[in-house]
Motif scaffolding. Structure first.
Motif, PDB file in Angstrom:
ATOM      1  N   PHE A 114     -36.178 -50.622  45.911  1.00  0.00           N
ATOM      2  CA  PHE A 114     -34.757 -50.463  45.599  1.00  0.00           C
ATOM      3  C   PHE A 114     -33.850 -50.453  46.830  1.00  0.00           C
ATOM      4  CE2 PHE A 114     -36.925 -48.798  41.893  1.00  0.00           C
ATOM      5  CZ  PHE A 114     -36.166 -49.296  40.846  1.00  0.00           C
ATOM      6  N   GLY A 118     -32.234 -46.537  46.883  1.00  0.00           N
ATOM      7  CA  GLY A 118     -33.452 -45.808  46.563  1.00  0.00           C
ATOM      8  C   GLY A 118     -33.710 -44.691  47.553  1.00  0.00           C
ATOM      9  N   SER A 249     -25.584 -44.895  37.306  1.00  0.00           N
ATOM     10  CA  SER A 249     -25.860 -46.282  36.952  1.00  0.00           C
ATOM     11  C   SER A 249     -27.309 -46.415  36.494  1.00  0.00           C
ATOM     12  CB  SER A 249     -25.631 -47.187  38.169  1.00  0.00           C
ATOM     13  OG  SER A 249     -26.584 -46.893  39.190  1.00  0.00           O
ATOM     14  N   GLU A 251     -29.585 -48.306  37.671  1.00  0.00           N
ATOM     15  CA  GLU A 251     -30.476 -48.356  38.822  1.00  0.00           C
ATOM     16  C   GLU A 251     -30.856 -46.957  39.301  1.00  0.00           C
ATOM     17  OE1 GLU A 251     -30.775 -51.034  42.827  1.00  0.00           O
ATOM     18  OE2 GLU A 251     -28.855 -50.040  42.446  1.00  0.00           O
ATOM     19  N   ARG A 254     -33.157 -45.192  36.888  1.00  0.00           N
ATOM     20  CA  ARG A 254     -34.525 -45.686  37.016  1.00  0.00           C
ATOM     21  C   ARG A 254     -35.226 -45.062  38.217  1.00  0.00           C
ATOM     22  NH1 ARG A 254     -33.681 -52.194  35.729  1.00  0.00           N
ATOM     23  NH2 ARG A 254     -33.919 -52.004  33.446  1.00  0.00           N
ATOM     24  N   PHE A 304     -39.310 -52.436  36.747  1.00  0.00           N
ATOM     25  CA  PHE A 304     -37.862 -52.206  36.707  1.00  0.00           C
ATOM     26  C   PHE A 304     -37.105 -53.302  37.445  1.00  0.00           C
ATOM     27  CE2 PHE A 304     -38.303 -47.316  36.256  1.00  0.00           C
ATOM     28  CZ  PHE A 304     -38.363 -47.446  34.883  1.00  0.00           C
ATOM     29  N   ASN A 305     -37.723 -53.839  38.502  1.00  0.00           N
ATOM     30  CA  ASN A 305     -37.047 -54.859  39.299  1.00  0.00           C
ATOM     31  C   ASN A 305     -37.211 -56.249  38.689  1.00  0.00           C
ATOM     32  OD1 ASN A 305     -35.872 -54.150  42.232  1.00  0.00           O
ATOM     33  ND2 ASN A 305     -37.307 -52.590  41.566  1.00  0.00           N
TER      34      ASN A 305
END
Length: 305
Positions: A114, A118, A249, A251, A254, A304-305
């Motif tokens: 991320f 991340g 968000s 992202e 996650r 997820f990506n």
């Protein structure tokens, strides 16, 4: 299949290091040197780089509360569920399930998938989590279970000293204050230390290879699997709830899911042994927790990506 490349590369470093340790090229004792390098050099560099020229978003401070709450909640849930267990087994359980090793293992995986967001999300979560992982669970155990010996006199000053015992934690708190005040770190500073921050992921996997241990007896698997099942079950339950209620968000939500699946704290075996639990069993559990979490987190992050 491309999302499996990073998990496989992490596993390759771990098992290569373990094999080289078995041949005598490296020793388990070297892990303490590597850990000091991570906590005092490469991890602070990662933190500084992540906060360079970062726009302030104070809502991310909710992640500090999440980190602390998840660790504290896991501790007291296991404390309640293990009432009928013997003292040594109970010590092993309550400390084993509380706290997440974000800095050494969770953050490298999350950052690899991320990037900067991340890293920032991981840092915020880890600030709250660290209050339990590097001293809070040890203090609660020594008081609630009356472990006796050297672990009995736990004072607030001892916890503060432990909390600020590494450059990583000091860096965490400094960048947090700067972030709250809206003071950004120059990008040139991040560029200057980039060789240090880039080494963090490799050193973390290298350290796990040095620390990896095999079980002494078949019974070790029983306790280990119970701890892993509890950690993954509670982590998954919390992740499912937080994914839907956190005001972030997609992202960041996650990333929060991945953080709640991070492995057992690296200092947990030492705390378990000091409180009267089985330190060798805790070391094996720590190895399996880290390895299994890295696999699950990496595959999920790739998905997820």
């Amino acid at each position: 299949m491309d999302y499996l490349i990073k998990p496989c590369s992490f596993l390759f470093i771990i098992f290569l290091t373990y094999l080289l340790k078995r041949t005598g090229m490296f020793k388990k004792e070297y892990s303490m040197i590597v850990m000091k390098i991570i906590l005092n050099i490469t991890l602070p560099a990662v933190v500084i780089s992540a906060f360079a020229d970062l726009e302030r978003d104070l809502s991310l401070l909710l992640l500090v509360i999440l980190g602390f709450g998840a660790s504290l909640g896991s501790y007291f849930l296991m404390y309640a569920l293990s009432r009928k267990a013997g003292k040594a087994d109970r010590i092993y359980r309550v400390i084993g399930v509380s706290g997440y090793n974000v800095g050494c293992y969770g953050m490298p995986v999350i950052s690899a998938f991320f990037g900067n967001i991340g890293t920032i999300t991981s840092i915020m979560f880890d600030i709250g989590n660290s209050a339990m992982m590097i001293g809070g669970n040890y203090a609660f155990t020594s008081i609630l279970l009356q472990t006796g010996g050297e672990s009995t006199p736990v004072r607030p000053s001892d916890l503060l000293r432990r909390f600020f015992s590494s450059a990583a934690m000091i860096t965490y708190m400094v960048v947090l204050v700067l972030y709250i005040l809206g003071i950004s770190i120059p990008q040139r500073a991040a560029d200057f230390i980039s060789p240090l921050s880039s080494a963090n992921a490799f050193l973390s996997m290298f350290m796990l290879g040095l620390l990896f241990t095999l079980p002494r007896k078949k019974e070790d698997w029983k306790g280990t699997l119970a701890i892993l099942a509890f950690r993954f079950a509670v982590g998954a339950a919390l992740a499912a709830v937080m994914f839907h209620i956190l005001p972030f968000s997609l992202e960041i939500r996650r990333i929060a899911v991945l953080l709640l699946l991070c492995p057992m704290g690296s200092v947990a075996p030492a705390f378990i042994e000091r409180c009267g639990g089985d330190g060798e069993l805790a070391s094996f559990t720590n190895s399996m927790s880290t390895l299994s979490s890295l696999i699950v987190m990496s595959i999920l992050a790739g998905y997820f990506n």
